[in-house]
Design a protein around this motif. Structure first.
Motif, PDB file in Angstrom:
ATOM      1  N   PHE A 290       0.847  -1.183   0.000  1.00  0.00           N
ATOM      2  CA  PHE A 290       0.000   0.000   0.000  1.00  0.00           C
ATOM      3  C   PHE A 290       0.886   1.238   0.000  1.00  0.00           C
ATOM      4  CE2 PHE A 290      -2.425  -3.406   1.987  1.00  0.00           C
ATOM      5  CZ  PHE A 290      -3.541  -3.412   1.165  1.00  0.00           C
ATOM      6  N   VAL A 291       0.564   2.184  -0.858  1.00  0.00           N
ATOM      7  CA  VAL A 291       1.415   3.355  -1.052  1.00  0.00           C
ATOM      8  C   VAL A 291       0.594   4.623  -0.858  1.00  0.00           C
ATOM      9  CG1 VAL A 291       2.992   2.160  -2.598  1.00  0.00           C
ATOM     10  CG2 VAL A 291       1.005   3.292  -3.558  1.00  0.00           C
ATOM     11  N   GLY A 292       1.302   5.698  -0.545  1.00  0.00           N
ATOM     12  CA  GLY A 292       0.656   6.985  -0.328  1.00  0.00           C
ATOM     13  C   GLY A 292       0.857   7.456   1.099  1.00  0.00           C
ATOM     14  N   ASP A 293       0.360   8.634   1.371  1.00  0.00           N
ATOM     15  CA  ASP A 293       0.460   9.246   2.694  1.00  0.00           C
ATOM     16  C   ASP A 293      -0.242   8.366   3.722  1.00  0.00           C
ATOM     17  OD1 ASP A 293       0.539  10.822   4.929  1.00  0.00           O
ATOM     18  OD2 ASP A 293      -0.590  12.496   4.077  1.00  0.00           O
ATOM     19  N   ALA A 294       0.478   7.987   4.784  1.00  0.00           N
ATOM     20  CA  ALA A 294      -0.095   7.103   5.810  1.00  0.00           C
ATOM     21  C   ALA A 294      -1.314   7.724   6.480  1.00  0.00           C
ATOM     22  CB  ALA A 294       0.961   6.763   6.857  1.00  0.00           C
ATOM     23  N   ALA A 295      -1.358   9.056   6.546  1.00  0.00           N
ATOM     24  CA  ALA A 295      -2.473   9.731   7.206  1.00  0.00           C
ATOM     25  C   ALA A 295      -3.625  10.022   6.258  1.00  0.00           C
ATOM     26  CB  ALA A 295      -1.990  11.039   7.838  1.00  0.00           C
ATOM     27  N   ASP A 296      -3.493   9.631   4.995  1.00  0.00           N
ATOM     28  CA  ASP A 296      -4.519   9.932   4.006  1.00  0.00           C
ATOM     29  C   ASP A 296      -5.770   9.096   4.224  1.00  0.00           C
ATOM     30  OD1 ASP A 296      -5.705  10.847   1.503  1.00  0.00           O
ATOM     31  OD2 ASP A 296      -5.165   8.886   0.700  1.00  0.00           O
ATOM     32  N   GLY A 297      -5.611   7.828   4.629  1.00  0.00           N
ATOM     33  CA  GLY A 297      -6.753   6.961   4.859  1.00  0.00           C
ATOM     34  C   GLY A 297      -7.311   6.325   3.613  1.00  0.00           C
ATOM     35  N   ARG A 298      -6.764   6.638   2.438  1.00  0.00           N
ATOM     36  CA  ARG A 298      -7.206   6.030   1.188  1.00  0.00           C
ATOM     37  C   ARG A 298      -5.988   5.635   0.358  1.00  0.00           C
ATOM     38  NH1 ARG A 298     -12.280   6.259  -0.462  1.00  0.00           N
ATOM     39  NH2 ARG A 298     -11.679   6.306  -2.650  1.00  0.00           N
ATOM     40  N   PRO A 299      -5.183   4.690   0.857  1.00  0.00           N
ATOM     41  CA  PRO A 299      -3.946   4.341   0.153  1.00  0.00           C
ATOM     42  C   PRO A 299      -4.230   3.613  -1.151  1.00  0.00           C
ATOM     43  CG  PRO A 299      -4.353   2.783   1.914  1.00  0.00           C
ATOM     44  CD  PRO A 299      -5.394   3.854   2.055  1.00  0.00           C
TER      45      PRO A 299
END
Length: 530
Positions: A290-299
């Protein structure tokens, strides 16, 4: 029923107050979109008229909005569902068969490490039994509460996140009770029911196995904690919802959702339309991260090939744990995914020669009693006490809670000595203990004795041979084993003052770096190996 008649029918069950029409406001550099970004002059945005004489309660407009979404969903059911397709450069195609349903097939030869897919989620939500978490990023709940609904969020950023504010926020005000163990079980199904347009069509096209689940204890509980709550307490029955649609949403989640673990203790689940179509295999040829900002909530999910895959071969994932024995894997797949696995590993009583689920023969031959076999393959002796394995499992559970490194070492010594039947060196319980022990060694690698460091190396090499069969290629399991092995060999070199470890360390470290670079949350380990 025509669309107009259906709309009139549903309108009888909703509020009679007219819905304010959207008004068009020119977007200039001074007018910002809801996420705070400016737009170019001359563009337009639609926004709801918020003048006092046309405003109503958030909840009233939320139910009207839900009615519109459910109406669109009902009308869309007459249309063909979305058929997956591939771009000309896609490495896979989606095929369909009676045995596998829709599944991926390699459209060309695929190299190990190749990225096959990167996809954003259709829907994300907390797990059914989730403890109190933020409804936007899923971090453990703190003291902050959403000003609109009163449910836990991390702060203003999460409070304004579209995943929460534009979904359930206006419906769930006054319904938070953190003391209930099932407080969050309705959130993800509710978000699924609120999907609209293409997202709703893609979600409906996924398998649910609802008819197989309806008479289970879990779904009898869902009928109360999900369906009745969403329809009656949150008002979706008046918007056209029904019990089956609520349970269907829960069933699609249970069949297709991926468990997501992100930094900061964020554990939740997400549905990815294309990734969920990969067929299961107990020796998979892909992995996902899973990639993306950890705090985004929609990886986003990223699917990679772990080994070369030939054109025309199936592209597979695993829906269970590779180090479980066949009995436990099949039990889990039957209960959670509603199918019986018939892969080559499950069909082989010896699990591709690993004997992960076999018992040790209690006689002098040191043979193995394969699962479901009448006796030892070497001497014919029947298996010993069938309850002995469960006692060993309970003992391991107690050691795991205390993180007792010395206890794990004594346990494995008894397995090697043959004094803990029916366990043997490759038994799935012993393998689990070995992997736990090398992780404990890795936490305190500089404090280990020479004997413990040699034990670490021996265990890592044994597990790497097992990985060659069950999880070959650039897998997370193999990458971590190589990391633990390199760290241990470096300490052995320092303590023994020998240089004959250099070439071994170099080769293992090179392979570990290649693998760990494909794991976003393990990138920090790469620096320790270079």
């Amino acid at each position: 029923m025509t669309r107009r008649r259906l709309f009139v029918f549903l309108s009888r069950f909703t509020l009679s107050r007219p819905i304010p029409s959207p008004r068009v406001i020119p977007r200039t550099p001074g007018n910002r979109s809801p996420d705070g970004r400016s737009s170019a002059a001359g563009k337009f945005q639609y926004t709801r008229d918020t003048r006092p004489n046309v405003r109503s309660s958030h909840r009233r407009y939320a139910i009207i909005s839900v009615r519109r979404r459910l109406l669109a969903t009902a009308v869309d059911r007459r249309r063909p569902t979305c058929t997956p397709y591939r771009m000309s450069s896609s490495p896979y195609v989606v095929a369909e068969s009676p045995e596998l349903g829709r599944h991926w097939v390699a459209a060309r030869d695929i190299a190990a490490g190749e990225v096959l897919l990167e996809e954003r989620p259709l829907v994300v939500g907390p797990k059914a039994g989730s403890p109190p978490v933020c409804l936007a990023c899923y971090a453990p709940a703190a003291d902050y509460r959403c000003s609109a609904c009163g449910w836990p969020v991390c702060g203003p950023r999460c409070e304004a996140a579209a995943a929460h504010r534009e979904a359930e926020c206006r419906l769930i005000g006054g319904h938070y009770d953190g003391r209930r163990s099932a407080a969050y079980c309705f959130v993800a199904p509710l978000r699924c029911m609120l999907l609209a347009g293409r997202g709703a069509a893609e979600f409906r096209s996924l398998q649910s196995h609802l008819d197989d689940r309806l008479d289970t204890p879990l779904y009898r509980a869902y009928a109360v904690n999900v369906a009745a709550f969403v329809l009656d307490r949150l008002g979706l029955r008046s918007a056209g919802g029904d019990v089956r649609s609520a349970l269907e949403a829960a069933a699609v989640l249970d069949t297709n959702a991926f468990d997501v673990r992100r930094p900061g203790g964020r554990n939740f689940r997400a549905v990815y339309a294309r990734a969920s179509m990969m067929a299961h295999c107990c020796t998979p040829n892909t992995k996902h991260v899973f990639v993306g900002d950890a705090a985004d909530g929609r990886p986003a999910i990223r699917v990679l090939a772990t080994v070369p895959i030939g054109r025309g071969h199936g592209v597979t994932a695993t829906y269970t744990q590779t180090l479980w024995c066949t009995r436990d894997r099949r039990r889990h797949l039957s209960a959670a995914k509603c199918f019986e696995c018939a892969c080559a590993r499950c069909a082989d009583p010896e699990e591709l020669g690993t004997h992960l689920g076999s018992a040790a023969c209690g006689g002098p031959c040191s043979g193995r009693v394969a699962a479901a076999a009448a006796g030892c393959a070497t001497c014919g002796r029947p298996a010993d006490d069938p309850e002995a394995e469960q006692r060993a499992v309970r003992a391991v559970g107690a050691l795991s809670k205390s993180r007792d490194r010395a206890g794990f070492e004594r346990f494995l010594e008894r397995v090697r000595d043959g004094t803990m039947p029916p366990l043997h060196d490759n038994h799935h319980v012993a393998v689990g203990v070995k992997y736990a022990l090398v992780q404990l060694y890795g936490d305190r690698i500089s404090d280990l004795t020479v004997k413990q460091l040699e034990n670490n190396s021996a265990i890592c090499e044994q597990l790497l041979r097992l990985a060659d069969v069950l999880e070959p290629g650039i897998t997370r399991f193999r990458g971590l084993l190589l990391y633990y092995l390199v760290c241990g060999l470096k300490q052995l070199k320092r303590k023994k003052h020998r240089r004959n470890y250099d070439e071994m360390i170099k080769n293992y470290a090179r392979e570990a770096v290649v693998i760990l670079k494909t794991e976003p949350d393990l990138m920090y380990l790469v620096e320790q190996l270079q």
